[in-house]
Design an enzyme around this catalytic site. Structure first.
Site, PDB file in Angstrom:
ATOM      1  N   TYR A   1       0.803  -1.286  -0.060  1.00 38.40           N
ATOM      2  CA  TYR A   1      -0.108   0.052  -0.067  1.00 38.40           C
ATOM      3  C   TYR A   1       0.749   1.165  -0.096  1.00 38.40           C
ATOM      4  O   TYR A   1       0.647   2.274  -0.729  1.00 38.40           O
ATOM      5  CB  TYR A   1      -0.977  -0.228   1.237  1.00 38.40           C
ATOM      6  CG  TYR A   1      -2.006  -0.992   1.227  1.00 38.40           C
ATOM      7  CD1 TYR A   1      -3.287  -0.977   0.574  1.00 38.40           C
ATOM      8  CD2 TYR A   1      -1.750  -2.518   1.618  1.00 38.40           C
ATOM      9  CE1 TYR A   1      -4.140  -1.819   0.502  1.00 38.40           C
ATOM     10  CE2 TYR A   1      -2.584  -3.346   1.721  1.00 38.40           C
ATOM     11  CZ  TYR A   1      -3.893  -3.028   1.218  1.00 38.40           C
ATOM     12  OH  TYR A   1      -4.784  -4.187   0.995  1.00 38.40           O
TER      13      TYR A   1
ATOM     14  N   ASN B   1     -12.716  -0.107  -5.758  1.00 42.82           N
ATOM     15  CA  ASN B   1     -12.347  -0.424  -7.005  1.00 42.82           C
ATOM     16  C   ASN B   1     -13.627  -0.942  -7.892  1.00 42.82           C
ATOM     17  O   ASN B   1     -13.968  -2.086  -7.256  1.00 42.82           O
ATOM     18  CB  ASN B   1     -11.225  -1.109  -6.988  1.00 42.82           C
ATOM     19  CG  ASN B   1     -10.868  -1.492  -8.446  1.00 42.82           C
ATOM     20  OD1 ASN B   1     -11.214  -1.247  -9.474  1.00 42.82           O
ATOM     21  ND2 ASN B   1     -10.150  -2.693  -8.471  1.00 42.82           N
TER      22      ASN B   1
ATOM     23  N   CYS C   1      -6.475  -4.679  -7.981  1.00 44.13           N
ATOM     24  CA  CYS C   1      -6.226  -4.487  -6.466  1.00 44.13           C
ATOM     25  C   CYS C   1      -5.842  -5.752  -5.711  1.00 44.13           C
ATOM     26  O   CYS C   1      -5.286  -5.449  -4.331  1.00 44.13           O
ATOM     27  CB  CYS C   1      -7.672  -3.700  -5.956  1.00 44.13           C
ATOM     28  SG  CYS C   1      -9.151  -4.921  -6.088  1.00 44.13           S
ATOM     29  N   HIS C   2      -5.932  -7.037  -6.214  1.00 47.06           N
ATOM     30  CA  HIS C   2      -5.536  -7.993  -5.505  1.00 47.06           C
ATOM     31  C   HIS C   2      -3.963  -8.113  -5.285  1.00 47.06           C
ATOM     32  O   HIS C   2      -3.470  -8.958  -4.503  1.00 47.06           O
ATOM     33  CB  HIS C   2      -5.911  -9.190  -6.028  1.00 47.06           C
ATOM     34  CG  HIS C   2      -5.654  -9.684  -7.558  1.00 47.06           C
ATOM     35  ND1 HIS C   2      -6.065  -8.726  -8.542  1.00 47.06           N
ATOM     36  CD2 HIS C   2      -4.542 -10.259  -8.066  1.00 47.06           C
ATOM     37  CE1 HIS C   2      -5.504  -9.256  -9.697  1.00 47.06           C
ATOM     38  NE2 HIS C   2      -4.592  -9.992  -9.313  1.00 47.06           N
TER      39      HIS C   2
ATOM     40  N   GLU D   1      -1.275 -16.046 -10.579  1.00 44.98           N
ATOM     41  CA  GLU D   1      -0.325 -15.493 -11.314  1.00 44.98           C
ATOM     42  C   GLU D   1       1.089 -15.711 -11.251  1.00 44.98           C
ATOM     43  O   GLU D   1       1.913 -15.954 -12.148  1.00 44.98           O
ATOM     44  CB  GLU D   1      -0.324 -13.993 -10.907  1.00 44.98           C
ATOM     45  CG  GLU D   1      -1.783 -13.327 -11.396  1.00 44.98           C
ATOM     46  CD  GLU D   1      -1.977 -11.670 -11.231  1.00 44.98           C
ATOM     47  OE1 GLU D   1      -0.888 -11.173 -10.923  1.00 44.98           O
ATOM     48  OE2 GLU D   1      -2.954 -11.182 -11.321  1.00 44.98           O
TER      49      GLU D   1
END
Length: 229
Positions: A162, A185, A193-194, A220
Protein backbone atom coordinates in the site's frame (compact mmCIF):
# COMPACT_ATOMS: atom_id res chain seq x y z
CA UNK A 1 3.66 -14.42 4.36
CA UNK A 2 4.05 -14.02 0.61
CA UNK A 3 7.79 -14.12 -0.23
CA UNK A 4 7.06 -15.72 -3.61
CA UNK A 5 5.52 -12.65 -5.27
CA UNK A 6 7.60 -10.32 -7.38
CA UNK A 7 7.57 -7.21 -5.21
CA UNK A 8 8.11 -3.91 -6.96
CA UNK A 9 11.16 -1.97 -5.76
CA UNK A 10 10.55 1.18 -3.82
CA UNK A 11 9.84 4.11 -6.09
CA UNK A 12 11.64 7.61 -5.97
CA UNK A 13 -31.45 -10.92 -12.96
CA UNK A 14 -30.79 -9.26 -16.25
CA UNK A 15 -32.74 -6.10 -16.68
CA UNK A 16 -31.90 -2.97 -18.59
CA UNK A 17 -31.23 0.04 -16.43
CA UNK A 18 -30.86 3.68 -17.44
CA UNK A 19 -27.73 5.20 -16.03
CA UNK A 20 -25.44 8.17 -16.38
CA UNK A 21 -21.72 7.45 -16.36
CA UNK A 22 -18.61 8.76 -18.01
CA UNK A 23 -16.32 6.94 -20.35
CA UNK A 24 -12.67 6.10 -19.81
CA UNK A 25 -10.79 4.16 -22.44
CA UNK A 26 -8.14 1.67 -21.37
CA UNK A 27 -5.30 0.47 -23.57
CA UNK A 28 -3.64 -2.92 -23.95
CA UNK A 29 -1.13 -4.41 -21.54
CA UNK A 30 1.87 -4.18 -23.85
CA UNK A 31 4.93 -2.00 -23.43
CA UNK A 32 2.94 0.95 -24.81
CA UNK A 33 0.40 0.68 -22.01
CA UNK A 34 1.45 3.84 -20.21
CA UNK A 35 0.62 6.07 -23.17
CA UNK A 36 -2.68 4.30 -23.88
CA UNK A 37 -4.11 4.39 -20.36
CA UNK A 38 -4.77 8.12 -20.29
CA UNK A 39 -8.45 8.69 -19.42
CA UNK A 40 -10.51 9.56 -22.48
CA UNK A 41 -13.51 11.63 -21.40
CA UNK A 42 -16.27 12.22 -23.92
CA UNK A 43 -17.75 15.61 -24.76
CA UNK A 44 -20.41 17.41 -22.71
CA UNK A 45 -18.33 16.85 -19.58
CA UNK A 46 -18.24 13.14 -20.34
CA UNK A 47 -21.91 12.60 -19.50
CA UNK A 48 -23.96 10.12 -21.50
CA UNK A 49 -27.11 8.09 -21.05
CA UNK A 50 -26.76 4.36 -21.45
CA UNK A 51 -28.64 1.09 -21.11
CA UNK A 52 -26.94 -1.21 -18.65
CA UNK A 53 -26.54 -4.85 -19.64
CA UNK A 54 -25.44 -7.74 -17.44
CA UNK A 55 -23.56 -10.99 -17.93
CA UNK A 56 -22.27 -13.69 -15.61
CA UNK A 57 -18.95 -15.40 -16.28
CA UNK A 58 -18.37 -18.78 -14.65
CA UNK A 59 -14.71 -18.73 -13.60
CA UNK A 60 -12.35 -20.79 -11.43
CA UNK A 61 -13.13 -18.44 -8.51
CA UNK A 62 -16.91 -18.57 -8.98
CA UNK A 63 -19.47 -16.49 -10.84
CA UNK A 64 -18.30 -13.02 -11.83
CA UNK A 65 -21.18 -10.58 -12.37
CA UNK A 66 -20.29 -8.02 -15.05
CA UNK A 67 -22.29 -4.93 -15.94
CA UNK A 68 -21.78 -2.31 -18.62
CA UNK A 69 -23.24 -0.49 -21.60
CA UNK A 70 -22.25 0.22 -25.19
CA UNK A 71 -19.71 2.76 -23.95
CA UNK A 72 -17.84 0.70 -21.36
CA UNK A 73 -17.77 -1.41 -18.22
CA UNK A 74 -19.60 -0.34 -15.09
CA UNK A 75 -18.65 -3.02 -12.57
CA UNK A 76 -17.30 -6.49 -11.94
CA UNK A 77 -18.82 -8.03 -8.81
CA UNK A 78 -16.86 -10.81 -7.15
CA UNK A 79 -18.31 -13.81 -5.32
CA UNK A 80 -17.09 -14.70 -1.85
CA UNK A 81 -14.87 -17.78 -1.87
CA UNK A 82 -15.32 -20.19 1.03
CA UNK A 83 -12.91 -22.85 -0.30
CA UNK A 84 -10.02 -22.77 -2.73
CA UNK A 85 -10.69 -24.32 -6.16
CA UNK A 86 -9.30 -27.81 -6.73
CA UNK A 87 -6.75 -28.40 -9.51
CA UNK A 88 -9.47 -29.41 -11.98
CA UNK A 89 -11.66 -26.43 -11.14
CA UNK A 90 -8.80 -23.96 -11.36
CA UNK A 91 -7.97 -25.04 -14.92
CA UNK A 92 -11.59 -25.19 -16.11
CA UNK A 93 -12.53 -23.06 -19.10
CA UNK A 94 -14.40 -19.83 -18.39
CA UNK A 95 -17.89 -19.62 -19.86
CA UNK A 96 -20.57 -16.95 -19.99
CA UNK A 97 -23.46 -18.68 -18.27
CA UNK A 98 -25.99 -15.82 -18.28
CA UNK A 99 -26.59 -12.79 -20.49
CA UNK A 100 -24.51 -13.88 -23.50
CA UNK A 101 -27.20 -12.93 -26.02
CA UNK A 102 -27.25 -9.25 -24.95
CA UNK A 103 -23.58 -8.51 -24.36
CA UNK A 104 -22.30 -5.15 -25.56
CA UNK A 105 -18.87 -4.88 -27.16
CA UNK A 106 -17.20 -3.81 -23.87
CA UNK A 107 -18.78 -6.82 -22.12
CA UNK A 108 -17.49 -9.11 -24.88
CA UNK A 109 -14.02 -7.61 -24.52
CA UNK A 110 -14.21 -7.99 -20.75
CA UNK A 111 -15.18 -11.67 -20.85
CA UNK A 112 -12.48 -12.36 -23.47
CA UNK A 113 -9.88 -10.64 -21.27
CA UNK A 114 -10.98 -12.57 -18.17
CA UNK A 115 -10.92 -15.88 -20.06
CA UNK A 116 -7.35 -15.14 -21.07
CA UNK A 117 -6.43 -14.10 -17.52
CA UNK A 118 -7.65 -17.37 -16.03
CA UNK A 119 -6.92 -19.83 -18.86
CA UNK A 120 -4.42 -18.37 -21.38
CA UNK A 121 -2.35 -15.56 -19.81
CA UNK A 122 -0.01 -15.49 -22.80
CA UNK A 123 -2.88 -13.99 -24.84
CA UNK A 124 -3.51 -11.07 -22.47
CA UNK A 125 -0.98 -8.72 -24.06
CA UNK A 126 -2.73 -9.04 -27.43
CA UNK A 127 -6.19 -8.24 -26.06
CA UNK A 128 -7.57 -4.74 -25.45
CA UNK A 129 -8.53 -3.68 -21.96
CA UNK A 130 -12.21 -2.75 -22.33
CA UNK A 131 -13.30 0.85 -21.93
CA UNK A 132 -14.46 1.83 -18.44
CA UNK A 133 -17.70 3.75 -17.93
CA UNK A 134 -17.89 4.43 -14.20
CA UNK A 135 -18.03 7.91 -12.59
CA UNK A 136 -15.41 7.06 -9.94
CA UNK A 137 -12.83 6.67 -12.70
CA UNK A 138 -13.60 10.11 -14.14
CA UNK A 139 -13.52 12.27 -11.02
CA UNK A 140 -10.31 14.20 -10.49
CA UNK A 141 -9.32 12.47 -7.26
CA UNK A 142 -6.50 10.61 -5.58
CA UNK A 143 -8.60 7.43 -5.80
CA UNK A 144 -8.68 7.67 -9.59
CA UNK A 145 -4.95 8.40 -9.70
CA UNK A 146 -4.24 5.34 -7.55
CA UNK A 147 -6.40 3.01 -9.65
CA UNK A 148 -4.92 4.17 -12.96
CA UNK A 149 -1.40 3.92 -11.54
CA UNK A 150 -2.11 0.38 -10.35
CA UNK A 151 -3.48 -0.65 -13.76
CA UNK A 152 -0.56 0.91 -15.61
CA UNK A 153 2.42 0.02 -13.42
CA UNK A 154 1.80 -3.21 -11.47
CA UNK A 155 2.06 -6.10 -13.91
CA UNK A 156 0.83 -9.68 -13.95
CA UNK A 157 2.71 -11.70 -11.31
CA UNK A 158 3.91 -8.62 -9.38
CA UNK A 159 2.80 -7.25 -6.03
CA UNK A 160 3.20 -3.87 -4.39
CA UNK A 161 2.58 -2.65 -0.84
CA UNK A 162 0.00 0.00 0.00
CA UNK A 163 2.84 2.38 0.85
CA UNK A 164 4.70 1.66 -2.40
CA UNK A 165 1.56 2.29 -4.42
CA UNK A 166 1.04 5.58 -2.59
CA UNK A 167 4.57 6.60 -3.67
CA UNK A 168 3.90 5.54 -7.27
CA UNK A 169 0.67 7.58 -7.25
CA UNK A 170 2.50 10.66 -6.03
CA UNK A 171 1.80 10.84 -2.29
CA UNK A 172 4.10 8.78 -0.08
CA UNK A 173 2.05 9.58 3.05
CA UNK A 174 -1.26 8.28 1.66
CA UNK A 175 -1.03 4.53 2.30
CA UNK A 176 -4.36 4.60 4.17
CA UNK A 177 -6.02 6.42 1.28
CA UNK A 178 -4.65 3.74 -1.06
CA UNK A 179 -6.49 1.16 1.04
CA UNK A 180 -9.68 3.16 0.59
CA UNK A 181 -9.11 3.28 -3.16
CA UNK A 182 -8.76 -0.51 -3.26
CA UNK A 183 -12.09 -0.92 -1.46
CA UNK A 184 -13.72 1.46 -3.97
CA UNK A 185 -12.37 -0.29 -7.09
CA UNK A 186 -15.37 -1.01 -9.38
CA UNK A 187 -13.39 -3.19 -11.85
CA UNK A 188 -11.45 -5.76 -9.77
CA UNK A 189 -9.10 -8.26 -11.45
CA UNK A 190 -8.75 -5.98 -14.51
CA UNK A 191 -7.73 -3.12 -12.21
CA UNK A 192 -5.66 -5.49 -10.06
CA UNK A 193 -6.27 -4.45 -6.46
CA UNK A 194 -5.46 -8.05 -5.45
CA UNK A 195 -1.80 -7.22 -6.20
CA UNK A 196 -1.67 -4.69 -3.35
CA UNK A 197 -0.48 -6.32 -0.13
CA UNK A 198 0.76 -5.30 3.31
CA UNK A 199 4.38 -4.25 3.83
CA UNK A 200 4.75 -7.28 6.12
CA UNK A 201 4.00 -9.61 3.20
CA UNK A 202 0.55 -10.52 4.47
CA UNK A 203 -2.10 -10.44 1.75
CA UNK A 204 -4.38 -7.89 3.43
CA UNK A 205 -8.10 -7.45 2.86
CA UNK A 206 -9.93 -8.02 -0.42
CA UNK A 207 -13.49 -7.56 -1.66
CA UNK A 208 -13.73 -11.21 -2.71
CA UNK A 209 -12.22 -12.39 0.56
CA UNK A 210 -8.69 -13.37 1.54
CA UNK A 211 -8.94 -16.84 -0.04
CA UNK A 212 -9.67 -15.32 -3.44
CA UNK A 213 -6.83 -12.81 -3.10
CA UNK A 214 -4.39 -15.57 -2.20
CA UNK A 215 -5.64 -17.72 -5.09
CA UNK A 216 -5.26 -14.89 -7.62
CA UNK A 217 -1.71 -14.14 -6.45
CA UNK A 218 -0.77 -17.82 -6.57
CA UNK A 219 -2.37 -18.21 -9.99
CA UNK A 220 -0.32 -15.31 -11.38
CA UNK A 221 2.91 -16.60 -9.82
CA UNK A 222 2.40 -20.07 -11.32
CA UNK A 223 1.41 -18.78 -14.76
CA UNK A 224 4.29 -16.30 -14.86
CA UNK A 225 6.72 -19.13 -14.09
CA UNK A 226 5.21 -21.19 -16.93
CA UNK A 227 5.52 -18.29 -19.35
CA UNK A 228 9.19 -17.88 -18.44
CA UNK A 229 10.04 -21.31 -19.90
Amino acid sequence: MFPMWTILPKASSFREKRCSHVSLQGGDLSSTMASRLVPNVSSKEGESQCEEKHAVLLSPVGKLEISGCETGLHEIKLPKMSVLPSGAESSAACEVCEGAEEMTEPLKQCTAWLRAYFCEPARMASLPVPAFHHPLLRRDSFTRQVLWTLLRDVKFGEAVSYKQLAVLAGNSRAARAVGGAMRSNPIPIIIPCHRVICSSGQSGNYGGGNLMKEWLLSHEKLQKEKLAY
